[in-house]
Design a protein around this motif. Structure first.
Motif, PDB file in Angstrom:
ATOM      1  N   LEU A  54      22.926 -19.242 -26.354  1.00  0.00           N
ATOM      2  CA  LEU A  54      22.663 -20.390 -25.487  1.00  0.00           C
ATOM      3  C   LEU A  54      23.704 -20.510 -24.380  1.00  0.00           C
ATOM      4  O   LEU A  54      24.835 -20.065 -24.537  1.00  0.00           O
ATOM      5  CB  LEU A  54      22.675 -21.679 -26.318  1.00  0.00           C
ATOM      6  CG  LEU A  54      21.732 -21.718 -27.510  1.00  0.00           C
ATOM      7  CD1 LEU A  54      21.895 -23.043 -28.253  1.00  0.00           C
ATOM      8  CD2 LEU A  54      20.294 -21.500 -27.097  1.00  0.00           C
ATOM      9  N   ASP A  55      23.322 -21.144 -23.301  1.00  0.00           N
ATOM     10  CA  ASP A  55      24.253 -21.470 -22.230  1.00  0.00           C
ATOM     11  C   ASP A  55      24.829 -22.844 -22.549  1.00  0.00           C
ATOM     12  O   ASP A  55      24.186 -23.875 -22.307  1.00  0.00           O
ATOM     13  CB  ASP A  55      23.541 -21.472 -20.879  1.00  0.00           C
ATOM     14  CG  ASP A  55      24.496 -21.673 -19.719  1.00  0.00           C
ATOM     15  OD1 ASP A  55      25.459 -22.460 -19.865  1.00  0.00           O
ATOM     16  OD2 ASP A  55      24.284 -21.054 -18.669  1.00  0.00           O
ATOM     17  N   GLY A  60      25.640 -29.140 -21.651  1.00  0.00           N
ATOM     18  CA  GLY A  60      26.607 -30.221 -21.521  1.00  0.00           C
ATOM     19  C   GLY A  60      27.927 -29.999 -22.238  1.00  0.00           C
ATOM     20  O   GLY A  60      28.806 -30.861 -22.209  1.00  0.00           O
ATOM     21  N   PHE A  61      28.084 -28.848 -22.888  1.00  0.00           N
ATOM     22  CA  PHE A  61      29.343 -28.532 -23.561  1.00  0.00           C
ATOM     23  C   PHE A  61      30.233 -27.775 -22.573  1.00  0.00           C
ATOM     24  O   PHE A  61      30.237 -26.551 -22.525  1.00  0.00           O
ATOM     25  CB  PHE A  61      29.092 -27.716 -24.838  1.00  0.00           C
ATOM     26  CG  PHE A  61      28.389 -28.507 -25.894  1.00  0.00           C
ATOM     27  CD1 PHE A  61      29.115 -29.235 -26.823  1.00  0.00           C
ATOM     28  CD2 PHE A  61      27.010 -28.545 -25.949  1.00  0.00           C
ATOM     29  CE1 PHE A  61      28.483 -29.982 -27.799  1.00  0.00           C
ATOM     30  CE2 PHE A  61      26.358 -29.289 -26.921  1.00  0.00           C
ATOM     31  CZ  PHE A  61      27.088 -30.009 -27.843  1.00  0.00           C
ATOM     32  N   VAL A 105      35.600 -23.401 -30.463  1.00  0.00           N
ATOM     33  CA  VAL A 105      34.938 -24.703 -30.424  1.00  0.00           C
ATOM     34  C   VAL A 105      34.356 -24.983 -29.040  1.00  0.00           C
ATOM     35  O   VAL A 105      34.824 -24.444 -28.034  1.00  0.00           O
ATOM     36  CB  VAL A 105      35.915 -25.839 -30.816  1.00  0.00           C
ATOM     37  CG1 VAL A 105      36.436 -25.648 -32.229  1.00  0.00           C
ATOM     38  CG2 VAL A 105      37.067 -25.955 -29.835  1.00  0.00           C
ATOM     39  N   TYR A 106      33.337 -25.837 -29.012  1.00  0.00           N
ATOM     40  CA  TYR A 106      32.744 -26.322 -27.765  1.00  0.00           C
ATOM     41  C   TYR A 106      32.688 -27.840 -27.828  1.00  0.00           C
ATOM     42  O   TYR A 106      32.268 -28.406 -28.836  1.00  0.00           O
ATOM     43  CB  TYR A 106      31.317 -25.796 -27.587  1.00  0.00           C
ATOM     44  CG  TYR A 106      31.225 -24.330 -27.284  1.00  0.00           C
ATOM     45  CD1 TYR A 106      31.291 -23.868 -25.976  1.00  0.00           C
ATOM     46  CD2 TYR A 106      31.047 -23.396 -28.300  1.00  0.00           C
ATOM     47  CE1 TYR A 106      31.196 -22.523 -25.690  1.00  0.00           C
ATOM     48  CE2 TYR A 106      30.962 -22.043 -28.020  1.00  0.00           C
ATOM     49  CZ  TYR A 106      31.028 -21.620 -26.717  1.00  0.00           C
ATOM     50  OH  TYR A 106      30.932 -20.287 -26.441  1.00  0.00           O
ATOM     51  N   PHE A 107      33.103 -28.496 -26.734  1.00  0.00           N
ATOM     52  CA  PHE A 107      33.035 -29.949 -26.637  1.00  0.00           C
ATOM     53  C   PHE A 107      32.537 -30.334 -25.255  1.00  0.00           C
ATOM     54  O   PHE A 107      32.644 -29.567 -24.306  1.00  0.00           O
ATOM     55  CB  PHE A 107      34.412 -30.583 -26.894  1.00  0.00           C
ATOM     56  CG  PHE A 107      34.794 -30.558 -28.352  1.00  0.00           C
ATOM     57  CD1 PHE A 107      34.384 -31.576 -29.200  1.00  0.00           C
ATOM     58  CD2 PHE A 107      35.537 -29.512 -28.868  1.00  0.00           C
ATOM     59  CE1 PHE A 107      34.722 -31.550 -30.547  1.00  0.00           C
ATOM     60  CE2 PHE A 107      35.878 -29.473 -30.214  1.00  0.00           C
ATOM     61  CZ  PHE A 107      35.466 -30.502 -31.054  1.00  0.00           C
ATOM     62  N   ASN A 135      34.509 -13.568 -18.937  1.00  0.00           N
ATOM     63  CA  ASN A 135      34.071 -12.444 -18.107  1.00  0.00           C
ATOM     64  C   ASN A 135      33.299 -11.389 -18.890  1.00  0.00           C
ATOM     65  O   ASN A 135      32.540 -10.619 -18.312  1.00  0.00           O
ATOM     66  CB  ASN A 135      35.281 -11.810 -17.421  1.00  0.00           C
ATOM     67  CG  ASN A 135      35.977 -12.804 -16.530  1.00  0.00           C
ATOM     68  OD1 ASN A 135      35.354 -13.390 -15.651  1.00  0.00           O
ATOM     69  ND2 ASN A 135      37.246 -13.058 -16.774  1.00  0.00           N
ATOM     70  N   VAL A 136      33.514 -11.334 -20.209  1.00  0.00           N
ATOM     71  CA  VAL A 136      32.803 -10.390 -21.073  1.00  0.00           C
ATOM     72  C   VAL A 136      32.365 -11.141 -22.321  1.00  0.00           C
ATOM     73  O   VAL A 136      33.157 -11.832 -22.941  1.00  0.00           O
ATOM     74  CB  VAL A 136      33.704  -9.209 -21.498  1.00  0.00           C
ATOM     75  CG1 VAL A 136      32.987  -8.303 -22.476  1.00  0.00           C
ATOM     76  CG2 VAL A 136      34.169  -8.423 -20.286  1.00  0.00           C
ATOM     77  N   GLY A 137      31.099 -11.024 -22.657  1.00  0.00           N
ATOM     78  CA  GLY A 137      30.626 -11.548 -23.929  1.00  0.00           C
ATOM     79  C   GLY A 137      29.797 -12.797 -23.788  1.00  0.00           C
ATOM     80  O   GLY A 137      29.642 -13.319 -22.704  1.00  0.00           O
ATOM     81  N   PRO A 138      29.226 -13.256 -24.861  1.00  0.00           N
ATOM     82  CA  PRO A 138      29.183 -12.523 -26.124  1.00  0.00           C
ATOM     83  C   PRO A 138      28.229 -11.337 -26.023  1.00  0.00           C
ATOM     84  O   PRO A 138      27.241 -11.395 -25.294  1.00  0.00           O
ATOM     85  CB  PRO A 138      28.655 -13.548 -27.122  1.00  0.00           C
ATOM     86  CG  PRO A 138      27.889 -14.516 -26.305  1.00  0.00           C
ATOM     87  CD  PRO A 138      28.520 -14.542 -24.949  1.00  0.00           C
TER      88      PRO A 138
END
Length: 147
Positions: A54-55, A60-61, A105-107, A135-138
């Motif tokens: 997912l983006d 919103g994260f 983590v994503y917030f 710049n690379v991944g996942p």
């Protein structure tokens, strides 16, 4: 695992929604053969799951961070139970070095991240790295195909 299995794994990592027919065409084997190979690869644990990437920013994260935490060995199981309940923790690795855990983590904002880190510090000292860009991944792990 043979050459065809490795090739199938590489193809699946690029696009897990690819059809069995498309894999068959790329590997020059029949669709039923691909299906059997996929079932075997799943059964042997080489393919653990299928996921969409997912983006997170579009969702919103906006804050992606890596958090190191120095967890005492006696608190490990409580720590694992705690982070498993936090949906913002997408990865948790037990590592070597000054810190024993590394969390991805994503917030949605830094205030939420700060609240999480404050709560996390009951398990030990923390060190946080906020990501500016990726710049690379996942990406998948490309498996060597020796023909």
């Amino acid at each position: 695992m043979d050459v065809l299995d490795r090739k199938i794994l590489n193809i699946m990592q690029k696009n897990s929604r690819i059809t069995v027919k498309q894999i068959a065409e790329e590997c020059f084997i029949s669709s039923p053969s691909v299906s059997v190979r996929l079932q075997n690869l799943e059964g042997m644990g080489y393919i653990r799951t299928y996921q969409a990437v997912l983006d997170h920013q579009k969702l919103g994260f906006l804050i992606k961070a890596y958090v190191n935490c120095a967890v005492n060995a006696k608190d490990k199981q409580d720590f694992y139970r705690y982070v498993e309940e936090i949906p913002n923790v997408v990865e948790c690795d037990c590592i070597t070095g000054d810190f024993s855990m590394l969390l991805k983590v994503y917030f949605t904002n830094t205030i939420e991240l700060d609240e999480f880190i404050t709560d996390l510090q009951r398990f030990g000292d923390t060190k946080t790295h906020i990501v500016f860009s990726t710049n690379v991944g996942p990406r998948g792990l490309q498996i060597q195909i020796n023909e």
